[in-house]
Design an enzyme around this catalytic site. Structure first.
Site, PDB file in Angstrom:
ATOM      1  N   ASP A 169      23.596  58.015 -94.854  1.00  0.00           N
ATOM      2  CA  ASP A 169      23.592  59.470 -94.733  1.00  0.00           C
ATOM      3  C   ASP A 169      23.287  60.185 -96.039  1.00  0.00           C
ATOM      4  OD1 ASP A 169      23.881  59.636 -92.002  1.00  0.00           O
ATOM      5  OD2 ASP A 169      26.054  59.708 -92.051  1.00  0.00           O
ATOM      6  N   TYR A 256      27.556  63.932 -86.648  1.00  0.00           N
ATOM      7  CA  TYR A 256      28.829  63.723 -87.338  1.00  0.00           C
ATOM      8  C   TYR A 256      29.096  64.803 -88.378  1.00  0.00           C
ATOM      9  CZ  TYR A 256      31.479  59.544 -86.202  1.00  0.00           C
ATOM     10  OH  TYR A 256      32.322  58.646 -85.602  1.00  0.00           O
TER      11      TYR A 256
END
Lengths: 536, 536
Positions: A169, A256
């Site tokens: 990420d 997320y």
């Protein structure tokens, strides 16, 4: 078609000699919900070649289930009764202001001073963190620089369409680039101060993220230290309520949401917490009940037609500690059981500590939980008055071992999760645990390959890399939006100070209620101005 | 002599066939300090026979060091400048009252209902904890009864005078008996409600401990859940600030202060935290610097002439969970690595879960950290709509392995620390993990001996026993009063609800500051009434 949203996903490397600059495009059906991630349109495979900027693969394989919109909504304005539970409100007054000063990007609070930066790739960077020592009458350096260096999220469905789902990420998406504006009063409490973040966009132009960071004093009702002395005459009781300072950022990487907190305490502790919330990545199935399933689904049936796919979150923290100077050593304090050979007492055993200064990188690779030990960074060149090298200790939070085969492609790229703790000599080109070019990485520029050199780390400017993480087996409570799961670690002074650094703390003036001289309005009921409530 | 305070210490069993009802008396010199525990008068050995109520042994061996009083004081009123750091104050207003109702000893808050008791031996008891389910329109039972069943603190100096130092703070001293009155505004925040505790004293007469428990809403600035949807048009962002309810008690067992919190969350989680603070047990030495030491001292030189002795804290929680009814099973969810035999994708491996219902007690003894697994209690007789047995999961906190030899006398008595997790069928006589009569125990009535029967535990009323703990290697920061170290565990609903139980939560009304219509006095500076601060 106006209800279809498509989003890009990284692909990574699966053994190709030369991997292409390609992205995967997954589409979602938004009809009837704001929660697109729970309505994936599966089994359409679209790859885009980024060099040629064209669709390089398109496969529309079959007609499959799309999970229904019902139950996926999470906006309060779209909720159907019954609602609840109802939360009580609370107002907070920090009468003397936010409690800290911010000059440029330098924060001064209580006995701490540090610099705060907002970075496209890693988000929050804490640097030059120093703590004031009453005895020495000066600030002493603790953390030269700290940030989340990478976040590796491998999904565990190895089948077509899902096997590539392994995200980095930070390196692939960027925590700063995905940072969302923080909402006053909900993302951060009333006493928070907000800082905007500035990044360069794809064209090199500056873009602003409003309220990218917030800073607030945390008065959570905890106790800094206390003692009641019952054995001596007199009413001897001293209690210090805890106050800490939090720096928060939220990165929403697609589905997320990562809540990233750094918390500094007057006692010298630096804590870092991550909260995981947001929406699951799901795979549609025809099943509506677990009883129908007699195959491996690689996840939990979290709602009808919806598999929440198993995955992990491995988060690596770059911690360039400079404990009272930049030359530090990494020390294992092993706890070892001994037989009691002193025949004078009937005690059979005891434990003691055996300290071991780690010489080189390979011996600093540690899987936690296998042996009882404490891990510290010490400055061998500075000692306390009673003769201990000054140090800081790592109190690990939720750590976990990787479960993928070590030679699997994602694991080669995410090899920083092979161990929980690593130490390297400072090298300005070693910034991110999965290397510089993560999406295209073949794993030849990672914390694993750097430390394979086994460089000396004793009495040098060293960097501690800490990997924490969780295996996530989704459950129904994670649908349609996950209640936060959080975990973190603590860096705690250990023989850094001569004595408890908050022994002489001046506690906050204890003001039970704001001393309003007129009727306080704006609340449903009159305020109780008479101190703490007592119910009969 | 007026400056000498003597206190009683348990002795325990060291292999005698019949151990006597005897206590050890240790004395401390209080001249110049309120911190008697840091000025022990060592090498005087006094035993008192409690049946005969006379001194049975007296040994005054030699003249030894008493650590000096300087630097041991912790009362603010006795501190010498410079003082600091200075903490900012904060006032908190819960405009609609404390947020919960208390009728008798039953607390109702948000979606929770539970009963609270104060017990001489274990302190706080949470029982009949049930959570309201919006879908089922009723309360569902989670925790029938929970409390700290024992706390085992073995010290690690095996020499004369110290080898017996292994305390069972519940069974020998009593958490309720050592509970101290909580101080408003410091031990518990301004919005706390206090409850008195009543116990029977040695003569059977009732005695009151004022403010033995406090209950308060915790608004710590955390986030219950959130999501910002960046892929869809419109400003889709939903954030729910976290509010939880805390029940607190503090037991001061001689030198150590244990802060015991139970925290209930609207999401269904029950957390239990323990904070360790207070004063170290120390042994005097002649040394004033670590460089002088070339023998085993069994502790850290935390100040001149003062060894903070190595020790452990093992805390066992009795958790009689009744997940939606009393017949429950204990389930291990093993996370297992698999090879990818699907030749269609280049992925080499993945992990999946293999669930295993534990049949009998021996298979339920678990040392955590050795294998990746999740541990749950499930009700096999109740299923969610999509077919999962309803359950709650244990998220372990700081756990640790025992380091003493398993056949050492204290360890035989404290055998509940041999494993982190145990499960037994409910038996009303099995209340405390180290047995009923702990001080005189020879280890034949403990969690270890009960579970040796290997009784069936499947689909029965079962009790989960969880042992957490830390090894404490003292450091200078622990002198003269330890900054709190805390840890805890969480019981989290896992397929207990059909979906996120706080999806429809009604968030608190967001009141940035109390809307005072007149000058607010009592603070150093005028209140900022204009919402969250923004520094330039």
């Amino acid at each position: 078609m106006s209800d279809v949203v498509c989003s890009t996903f990284t692909i990574g490397w699966f053994g190709e000699k030369k991997s292409k600059r390609e992205l995967k495009v997954n589409c979602f059906y938004t009809e009837g919900t704001a929660n697109m991630f729970l309505r994936p349109i599966d089994d359409i495979k679209i790859h885009v070649d980024l060099d040629e900027m064209r669709v390089s693969q398109y496969l529309d394989r079959k007609i499959t289930t799309i999970p229904k919109a019902e139950g996926t909504e999470y906006r309060l304005s779209h909720m159907k009764p019954p609602l609840g539970p109802r939360m009580n409100n609370r107002a907070t007054v920090t009468a003397e202001g936010p409690g800290f000063t911010l000059v440029g990007n330098t924060v001064k609070w209580a006995n701490w001073e540090f610099h705060l930066a907002f970075d496209a790739r890693v988000g929050t960077i804490i640097s030059l963190a120093s703590i004031y020592d009453l005895e020495q009458n000066k600030y002493r350096r603790v953390l030269y620089r700290g940030y989340v260096s990478e976040l590796f999220v491998p999904y565990q469905d190895p089948r077509e369409g899902w096997y590539q789902m392994s995200f980095f990420d930070n390196g692939e998406y960027g925590f700063g680039r995905t940072a969302v504006p923080l909402e006053p009063l909900t993302d951060c409490p009333a006493n928070a101060v907000f800082i905007d973040g500035y990044l360069a966009n794809e064209d090199g132009l500056p873009v602003k993220t409003s309220n990218a960071l917030c800073i607030f004093e945390r008065h959570a009702g905890d106790i800094m230290w206390r003692h009641t002395e019952s054995e001596m005459p007199g009413d001897i009781r001293e209690v210090r309520p805890e106050v800490s300072l939090v720096v928060r950022m939220v990165a929403t990487v697609g589905n997320y949401d990562y809540i990233l907190d750094w918390e500094l305490k007057p006692s010298g502790s630096i804590k870092s917490w991550v909260g995981l919330t947001g929406v699951l990545e799901v795979r549609p199935v025809a099943y509506t009940n677990a009883d129908q399933i007699n195959e491996e689904t690689h996840g939990t049936l979290v709602a009808e037609n919806t598999i929440g796919v198993y995955h992990d979150h491995f988060m690596n923290y770059y911690l360039d500690l400079d404990i009272d100077g930049d030359a530090n050593s990494f020390v294992k304090t092993n706890l070892v059981t001994k037989k009691n050979t002193n025949g004078k007492t009937p005690r059979k055993s005891y434990w003691t500590v055996e300290k071991e200064t780690v010489k080189t990188e390979l011996d600093a690779r540690i899987l936690l939980g296998t042996k009882p030990m404490e891990l510290s960074l010490e400055n061998p060149n500075k000692k306390t008055k009673v003769g201990h090298p000054v140090g800081y200790r790592l109190l690990p939070g939720f750590f976990t071992v990787p479960l993928l085969a070590l030679d699997d492609y994602q694991q080669i790229r995410g090899a920083f999760s092979n161990y929980n703790v690593w130490v390297t000599p400072y090298n300005k080109s070693e910034k991110w645990a999965a290397g510089d070019h993560v999406d295209r990485s073949h794993g030849d520029d990672t914390l694993l390959t750097w430390t394979n050199e086994n460089r000396p780390i004793e009495n040098k400017d060293i960097v501690l890399w800490y990997t924490m993480g969780i295996h996530h087996v989704p459950c129904q409570e994670d649908f349609p939006l996950m209640p936060t799961v959080s975990g973190g670690f603590e860096l705690r002074p250990t023989n850094f100070f001569e004595y408890n650094p908050v022994l002489k703390v001046i506690p906050p003036e204890q003001v039970p209620w704001p001393n309003c001289t007129a009727k306080c309005v704006g609340f449903g009921v009159p305020l109780n101005l008479n101190g703490p409530a007592k119910l009969s």
